[in-house]
Design a protein around this motif. Structure first.
Motif, PDB file in Angstrom:
ATOM      1  N   GLU A   1      32.888  25.014 122.185  1.00  0.00           N
ATOM      2  CA  GLU A   1      34.252  24.342 122.599  1.00  0.00           C
ATOM      3  C   GLU A   1      34.432  22.865 122.311  1.00  0.00           C
ATOM      4  OE1 GLU A   1      37.608  24.434 126.472  1.00  0.00           O
ATOM      5  OE2 GLU A   1      35.310  25.301 126.627  1.00  0.00           O
ATOM      6  N   VAL A   2      35.130  22.213 121.565  1.00  0.00           N
ATOM      7  CA  VAL A   2      35.406  20.854 121.469  1.00  0.00           C
ATOM      8  C   VAL A   2      36.736  20.453 122.213  1.00  0.00           C
ATOM      9  CG1 VAL A   2      35.744  19.274 119.491  1.00  0.00           C
ATOM     10  CG2 VAL A   2      34.290  21.279 119.172  1.00  0.00           C
ATOM     11  N   LEU A   3      36.598  19.347 122.767  1.00  0.00           N
ATOM     12  CA  LEU A   3      37.700  18.779 123.696  1.00  0.00           C
ATOM     13  C   LEU A   3      38.132  17.521 123.106  1.00  0.00           C
ATOM     14  CD1 LEU A   3      36.719  19.768 127.154  1.00  0.00           C
ATOM     15  CD2 LEU A   3      38.063  21.197 125.745  1.00  0.00           C
ATOM     16  N   THR A   4      39.346  17.348 123.264  1.00  0.00           N
ATOM     17  CA  THR A   4      39.815  15.858 122.818  1.00  0.00           C
ATOM     18  C   THR A   4      40.676  15.744 123.467  1.00  0.00           C
ATOM     19  OG1 THR A   4      41.592  16.530 121.205  1.00  0.00           O
ATOM     20  CG2 THR A   4      39.355  16.719 120.419  1.00  0.00           C
ATOM     21  N   ALA A   5      41.276  14.133 123.386  1.00  0.00           N
ATOM     22  CA  ALA A   5      42.377  13.703 124.043  1.00  0.00           C
ATOM     23  C   ALA A   5      43.546  14.257 123.186  1.00  0.00           C
ATOM     24  CB  ALA A   5      42.317  12.081 124.176  1.00  0.00           C
ATOM     25  N   THR A   6      44.710  14.415 123.852  1.00  0.00           N
ATOM     26  CA  THR A   6      45.706  15.103 123.154  1.00  0.00           C
ATOM     27  C   THR A   6      46.116  14.170 121.951  1.00  0.00           C
ATOM     28  OG1 THR A   6      47.074  13.850 124.439  1.00  0.00           O
ATOM     29  CG2 THR A   6      46.519  16.132 125.082  1.00  0.00           C
ATOM     30  N   GLU A   7      46.242  13.037 121.983  1.00  0.00           N
ATOM     31  CA  GLU A   7      46.605  12.085 120.887  1.00  0.00           C
ATOM     32  C   GLU A   7      45.698  12.231 119.517  1.00  0.00           C
ATOM     33  OE1 GLU A   7      44.936   9.114 123.857  1.00  0.00           O
ATOM     34  OE2 GLU A   7      46.156  10.919 123.990  1.00  0.00           O
ATOM     35  N   ASP A   8      44.446  12.498 119.777  1.00  0.00           N
ATOM     36  CA  ASP A   8      43.265  12.589 118.987  1.00  0.00           C
ATOM     37  C   ASP A   8      42.941  14.101 118.228  1.00  0.00           C
ATOM     38  OD1 ASP A   8      42.694  10.074 119.374  1.00  0.00           O
ATOM     39  OD2 ASP A   8      41.324  10.405 120.927  1.00  0.00           O
ATOM     40  N   PHE A   9      43.953  15.196 118.968  1.00  0.00           N
ATOM     41  CA  PHE A   9      43.487  16.616 118.583  1.00  0.00           C
ATOM     42  C   PHE A   9      43.912  16.701 117.028  1.00  0.00           C
ATOM     43  CE2 PHE A   9      45.431  20.540 117.837  1.00  0.00           C
ATOM     44  CZ  PHE A   9      44.394  21.512 118.105  1.00  0.00           C
ATOM     45  N   MET A  10      44.708  16.361 116.311  1.00  0.00           N
ATOM     46  CA  MET A  10      44.832  16.884 115.052  1.00  0.00           C
ATOM     47  C   MET A  10      44.209  16.049 114.302  1.00  0.00           C
ATOM     48  SD  MET A  10      46.832  19.323 114.693  1.00  0.00           S
ATOM     49  CE  MET A  10      46.855  19.149 112.828  1.00  0.00           C
ATOM     50  N   ASN A  11      43.724  14.684 114.570  1.00  0.00           N
ATOM     51  CA  ASN A  11      42.847  13.853 113.666  1.00  0.00           C
ATOM     52  C   ASN A  11      41.557  14.628 113.650  1.00  0.00           C
ATOM     53  OD1 ASN A  11      45.017  11.889 112.927  1.00  0.00           O
ATOM     54  ND2 ASN A  11      44.434  10.490 114.575  1.00  0.00           N
ATOM     55  N   VAL A  12      41.053  15.022 114.851  1.00  0.00           N
ATOM     56  CA  VAL A  12      39.565  15.263 114.873  1.00  0.00           C
ATOM     57  C   VAL A  12      39.532  17.018 114.146  1.00  0.00           C
ATOM     58  CG1 VAL A  12      38.045  16.735 116.516  1.00  0.00           C
ATOM     59  CG2 VAL A  12      38.924  14.452 117.204  1.00  0.00           C
ATOM     60  N   LYS A  13      40.528  17.697 114.407  1.00  0.00           N
ATOM     61  CA  LYS A  13      40.644  19.035 113.821  1.00  0.00           C
ATOM     62  C   LYS A  13      40.798  18.781 112.111  1.00  0.00           C
ATOM     63  CE  LYS A  13      43.151  23.479 113.771  1.00  0.00           C
ATOM     64  NZ  LYS A  13      44.696  24.250 114.236  1.00  0.00           N
ATOM     65  N   GLU A  14      41.651  17.968 111.778  1.00  0.00           N
ATOM     66  CA  GLU A  14      41.458  17.735 110.383  1.00  0.00           C
ATOM     67  C   GLU A  14      40.047  17.097 109.665  1.00  0.00           C
ATOM     68  OE1 GLU A  14      44.936  15.451 109.905  1.00  0.00           O
ATOM     69  OE2 GLU A  14      46.444  16.942 110.083  1.00  0.00           O
ATOM     70  N   ALA A  15      39.565  16.262 110.351  1.00  0.00           N
ATOM     71  CA  ALA A  15      38.232  15.497 109.897  1.00  0.00           C
ATOM     72  C   ALA A  15      37.298  16.613 109.982  1.00  0.00           C
ATOM     73  CB  ALA A  15      37.884  14.459 111.161  1.00  0.00           C
ATOM     74  N   LEU A  16      37.291  17.632 110.971  1.00  0.00           N
ATOM     75  CA  LEU A  16      36.384  18.948 111.095  1.00  0.00           C
ATOM     76  C   LEU A  16      36.574  19.777 109.869  1.00  0.00           C
ATOM     77  CD1 LEU A  16      36.206  19.300 114.790  1.00  0.00           C
ATOM     78  CD2 LEU A  16      34.346  18.394 113.235  1.00  0.00           C
ATOM     79  N   ALA A  17      37.841  19.948 109.777  1.00  0.00           N
ATOM     80  CA  ALA A  17      38.168  20.955 108.477  1.00  0.00           C
ATOM     81  C   ALA A  17      37.666  20.342 107.136  1.00  0.00           C
ATOM     82  CB  ALA A  17      39.557  21.108 108.357  1.00  0.00           C
ATOM     83  N   GLU A  18      37.719  19.346 107.019  1.00  0.00           N
ATOM     84  CA  GLU A  18      37.139  18.525 105.706  1.00  0.00           C
ATOM     85  C   GLU A  18      35.802  18.772 105.646  1.00  0.00           C
ATOM     86  OE1 GLU A  18      38.104  14.370 105.687  1.00  0.00           O
ATOM     87  OE2 GLU A  18      40.382  14.815 105.346  1.00  0.00           O
ATOM     88  N   LYS A  19      35.009  18.955 106.621  1.00  0.00           N
ATOM     89  CA  LYS A  19      33.683  19.103 106.951  1.00  0.00           C
ATOM     90  C   LYS A  19      33.367  20.816 106.722  1.00  0.00           C
ATOM     91  CE  LYS A  19      32.272  14.977 106.636  1.00  0.00           C
ATOM     92  NZ  LYS A  19      31.744  14.266 105.753  1.00  0.00           N
ATOM     93  N   GLU A  20      34.502  21.448 106.436  1.00  0.00           N
ATOM     94  CA  GLU A  20      34.401  23.044 106.237  1.00  0.00           C
ATOM     95  C   GLU A  20      33.853  23.675 107.845  1.00  0.00           C
ATOM     96  OE1 GLU A  20      32.195  24.304 103.427  1.00  0.00           O
ATOM     97  OE2 GLU A  20      33.316  23.772 101.754  1.00  0.00           O
ATOM     98  N   LEU A  21      34.285  22.675 108.769  1.00  0.00           N
ATOM     99  CA  LEU A  21      34.253  23.130 110.209  1.00  0.00           C
ATOM    100  C   LEU A  21      35.406  23.508 110.965  1.00  0.00           C
ATOM    101  CD1 LEU A  21      31.773  20.499 111.355  1.00  0.00           C
ATOM    102  CD2 LEU A  21      31.164  22.805 110.973  1.00  0.00           C
ATOM    103  N   VAL A  22      36.023  24.921 110.638  1.00  0.00           N
ATOM    104  CA  VAL A  22      37.197  25.520 111.025  1.00  0.00           C
ATOM    105  C   VAL A  22      37.136  26.131 112.426  1.00  0.00           C
ATOM    106  CG1 VAL A  22      39.301  26.734 110.135  1.00  0.00           C
ATOM    107  CG2 VAL A  22      37.852  25.223 108.432  1.00  0.00           C
ATOM    108  N   PRO A  23      38.083  25.842 113.266  1.00  0.00           N
ATOM    109  CA  PRO A  23      37.962  26.746 114.549  1.00  0.00           C
ATOM    110  C   PRO A  23      38.535  28.010 114.246  1.00  0.00           C
ATOM    111  CG  PRO A  23      39.749  25.059 114.394  1.00  0.00           C
ATOM    112  CD  PRO A  23      38.790  24.795 113.358  1.00  0.00           C
TER     113      PRO A  23
END
Length: 247
Positions: A172-194
């Protein structure tokens, strides 16, 4: 809902959403309209809209449908005058429950929510009596197949606040609400898809339940979630995996 098994929770929710896809689309469209109306039609400047567009695409909503909902929100239609209301209550076993609604008729909504609680032998609570137990966070769930070290390194680099390892092997990865999409997209670029990801309300404490009580709580949550004006239902119930098998 948090529980002993994140996977049981995710699979249950996905099955329920598939069975009610038309209603899910209606709720997401309403969310898009409200987000576009309150923060503007440009997702790059409107984190809330960006997140709900991601949610819509994840539910396989067509881009044309999304664009039309954004246009509705950016317009001035009186028919899209929704009010955000949050109802608080206690469910079976004393479980704390938040019901997040978007409505154009407050009297109808509160009556329906109160009836759902009453049918479960539960009741609405005074404003503030439950909400303090929850905190809004960005949440992503990753399968046990993900390399833990890689996920931790990349998530923290992207701006995540915490990474939790659950008993069932999921992360489980937790973020601040304002950082959620930035973190999700950054991880997706590394082929880490939730497997699942959303901005949610996480409880500070959890109520452990036996299977019978957990089933009652799940039935109440589904009843609340099935209401037309309900957008999300949050609880601090710790649901045993066996409870999902009895629904």
């Amino acid at each position: 809902m948090a529980g002993h098994s994140k996977w049981a929770n995710i699979k249950h929710r996905k099955a329920a959403q598939d069975a009610k896809r038309g209603k899910i689309f209606t709720k997401i469209i309403r969310e898009i309209v409200v987000a576009a109306k309150s923060g503007g039609p440009n997702p790059e400047d409107n984190p809330s809209l960006r997140a709900v567009i991601d949610k819509a695409l994840g539910a396989n909503m067509k881009r044309d449908t999304i664009d039309k909902a954004i246009a509705r929100g950016a317009g001035t239609s009186d028919g899209d005058d929704y009010e955000n209301l949050v109802y608080e209550g206690y469910g079976p076993g004393g479980v704390a429950i938040l019901v997040d609604c978007l409505t154009d008729n407050k009297n109808r909504t509160v009556a329906e929510v109160r009836h759902a609680f009453s049918k479960a032998g539960s009741e609405l609570a005074a404003s503030g009596s439950v909400a303090y137990l929850f905190e809004r966070k960005g949440q992503m769930i990753f399968s046990a197949d993900i390399d833990e070290d890689t996920l931790m390194e990349e998530a923290l680099e992207a701006g995540a606040e915490d990474i939790l390892n659950h008993e069932d092997g999921s992360f489980e990865v937790l973020t601040a609400t304002e950082d959620f999409m930035n973190v999700k997209e950054a991880l997706a670029e590394k082929e880490l898809v939730p497997e699942a990801g959303e901005i949610t309300m996480l409880p500070s404490t959890q109520a452990e339940l036996d299977v019978a009580t957990a089933v009652k709580v799940l039935n109440l949550i589904e009843r609340l979630d099935d209401l037309d004006d309900t957008q999300n239902v949050y609880s601090n119930a710790d649901i045993p995996a066996e409870a999902y098998e009895q629904l």
